[in-house]
Scaffold this active site. Structure first.
Site, PDB file in Angstrom:
ATOM      1  N   ASP A  21       0.916  -1.107   0.052  1.00 55.87           N
ATOM      2  CA  ASP A  21      -0.034  -0.170  -0.128  1.00 55.87           C
ATOM      3  C   ASP A  21       0.898   1.203   0.124  1.00 55.87           C
ATOM      4  O   ASP A  21       1.638   1.347   0.912  1.00 55.87           O
ATOM      5  CB  ASP A  21      -0.821  -0.190   1.238  1.00 55.87           C
ATOM      6  CG  ASP A  21      -2.127   0.995   1.266  1.00 55.87           C
ATOM      7  OD1 ASP A  21      -2.044   1.821   0.415  1.00 55.87           O
ATOM      8  OD2 ASP A  21      -2.987   0.817   1.993  1.00 55.87           O
ATOM      9  N   ASP A 113      -2.937   2.508  -5.946  1.00 49.12           N
ATOM     10  CA  ASP A 113      -1.644   2.992  -5.058  1.00 49.12           C
ATOM     11  C   ASP A 113      -1.887   1.510  -4.081  1.00 49.12           C
ATOM     12  O   ASP A 113      -1.102   1.497  -3.145  1.00 49.12           O
ATOM     13  CB  ASP A 113      -2.247   3.892  -4.146  1.00 49.12           C
ATOM     14  CG  ASP A 113      -3.178   3.823  -3.103  1.00 49.12           C
ATOM     15  OD1 ASP A 113      -3.941   2.859  -3.856  1.00 49.12           O
ATOM     16  OD2 ASP A 113      -3.274   4.392  -2.172  1.00 49.12           O
ATOM     17  N   GLU A 114      -2.350   0.352  -4.832  1.00 45.54           N
ATOM     18  CA  GLU A 114      -2.235  -0.852  -3.983  1.00 45.54           C
ATOM     19  C   GLU A 114      -1.941  -2.263  -4.850  1.00 45.54           C
ATOM     20  O   GLU A 114      -2.508  -1.921  -5.836  1.00 45.54           O
ATOM     21  CB  GLU A 114      -3.443  -1.157  -3.074  1.00 45.54           C
ATOM     22  CG  GLU A 114      -3.871  -0.245  -2.101  1.00 45.54           C
ATOM     23  CD  GLU A 114      -4.987  -0.664  -1.549  1.00 45.54           C
ATOM     24  OE1 GLU A 114      -5.493  -1.813  -1.309  1.00 45.54           O
ATOM     25  OE2 GLU A 114      -5.938   0.327  -1.177  1.00 45.54           O
TER      26      GLU A 114
END
Length: 440
Positions: A21, A113-114
DNA sequence: TCTGGGGTCCTAGGACCC
DNA sequence: TCTGGGGTCCTAGGACCC
């Protein structure tokens, strides 16, 4: 299997699933691109008037997500506010995934973003423990991208998610099967991935407060009282591997949605139809980019007090051309639009998407006309690619950029008349593929 | 939570068929 | 058209995620 003292978990081959993350991803991207911003309170989302992403420095000063700009200025006078720049974020996102793929091809790009990654089986070839591999990836990411990531490592996705949230920023939390209960004990049920407000309210009624409380419930009870996805979460909280990684790159969408809020709210029919028309155009643009055609579309209007009225419209033929969709939408819009209502946003969702390869022509479509339409949109997409997304719009979308209320104030009666003629009844434009260049 | 802009999957219930 | 029981397909709406 003879030794009954051994936890069951060891009796089969455990997976090693990692969740990574990005810490304050958008703000971090900005700091990475412009090192002068490092160590300073940075927020993105300026164009919306709210804080969308906050650097850790901004969080420390008490700035919260969703705060308005004026409040932010008060809370933290030296804050640096930036408009969101999705192009840059997507670019860094791609580099992020590429780095992880150097270690394993089993990477799921979960969001900008992960990601999830499956490390199972890499210990021997790399001669490292899973934890060491995770550390190495974390280091690579920080060095090459210039900001930090938090990582969770466990037996499955749900547990890996708990791990990555455990310590932030720059955290690395491994949750081995035999220590799972220690983490679950400290985790409130509503913080578990996939368990939202409704489900936790239900579980609370049964005295279930923590993730461990839930994990310890009897399987039969869970099966009988909760829907399948929640039952699957329960299984993962008990150490099973249920949610597989989706490794394929995303190119086929189930639906494509575009919506936009405008301020202040309005009840100007032309303006609102333009907004809707623009959303349809944008959704179609995306559909064409992925070579998809829609068989149905939902349009909706949202009022000031968040009441939605929507309508699903079937299309006679799968299409990704606004000109073909708008004639069907227009009468429906007339039906659901209410004069005495203030609206705050409109939206369009393309549904039943299929590949645009060999769409069946129905009997009423003139093949020549269709060919022209295709050519036209090819050039439109090209121009937009070259000169920017917002250079060209359908006549029907005109008022989305030029609120008639504003025009009224500034223009002469003659000009006003001309403007109104152009956007007057959107239907006028529907059958003519007419574009207007809009200078911005 | 005085509210942005995307998405996914699941379930209940109706329509229709034999 | 009083009546079974079973199957499939579709849709609306809910819940959740980032």
């Amino acid at each position: 299997m003879e030794n009954t003292d051994q936890p069951l978990i060891l009796s089969y081959y455990p997976r090693a699933i990692m969740h990574i993350d990005g810490d304050a991803f958008f703000a971090s991207c900005e700091q990475s691109r412009n090192p002068a911003l490092k160590g300073k309170p940075v927020i993105t989302g300026k164009e919306r008037g709210i804080a969308a992403s906050l650097s850790y420095e901004a969080k420390e000063k008490g700035v919260k997500r969703g705060m308005r700009l004026s409040e932010i200025k008060e809370t933290c006078p030296n804050v640096i506010m930036l408009p969101s720049d999705y192009e840059t974020y997507s670019l860094l996102s791609k580099r992020f995934f590429t780095i992880v793929r150097r270690y394993t091809p089993d990477v799921e790009e979960y969001s900008i973003d992960e990601c999830f990654a499956d490390l199972t089986g890499l210990q021997r070839p790399l001669n490292m423990t899973y934890l060491q591999i995770a550390e190495k990836i974390q280091k690579d990411l920080e060095i090459e991208l210039g900001f930090t990531f938090s990582i969770g490592l466990s037996l499955n996705k749900v547990m890996a998610k708990i791990g990555s949230k455990w310590k932030k920023p720059a955290g690395l939390t491994e949750i081995p099967g035999r220590f799972m209960h220690l983490y679950l004990q400290k985790k409130l049920i509503n913080e578990v991935w996939g368990i939202g407000y409704q489900t936790s309210a239900f579980l609370n009624k049964w005295g279930i407060k923590t993730a461990l409380d839930f994990a310890k419930k009897k399987e039969e009870w869970v099966k009988n009282n909760l829907i399948k996805p929640i039952y699957e979460i329960w299984q993962e909280l008990n150490g099973k591997y249920i949610f597989k990684l989706t490794v394929e790159e995303k190119h086929n969408y189930q639906s494509i949605q575009k919506m936009k809020t405008f301020t202040p709210p309005s009840n100007n029919k032309n303006f609102i139809f333009s907004q809707l028309s623009k959303n349809i155009e944008n959704a179609c643009m995306k559909a064409r980019r992925y070579k998809l055609a829609a068989k149905a579309i939902i349009i909706f209007l949202r009022t000031q007090n968040f009441m939605d009225t929507g309508y699903e419209i079937k299309l006679s033929r799968p299409t990704s051309f606004p000109n073909e969709i708008l004639p069907a939408v227009s009468p429906i819009f007339d039906k659901i639009f209410q004069r005495n209502c203030q609206y705050r946003s409109t939206g369009a969702i393309l549904l039943k998407l299929e590949e645009d390869k060999e769409i069946q022509l129905d009997l009423f479509t003139d093949p020549l006309k269709l060919e022209k339409l295709k050519k036209l949109y090819q050039s439109v997409d090209l121009i937009r690619e070259k000169y920017g997304k917002h250079t060209l719009h359908l006549g029907a979308s005109f008022f989305a950029n030029h609120n008639p209320q504003h025009i009224k104030e500034r223009s002469t009666p003659l000009e006003r008349h001309q403007h109104l003629l152009k956007g007057e009844t959107p239907r006028k434009h529907l059958n003519i593929p007419m574009f207007m260049g809009v200078v911005e």
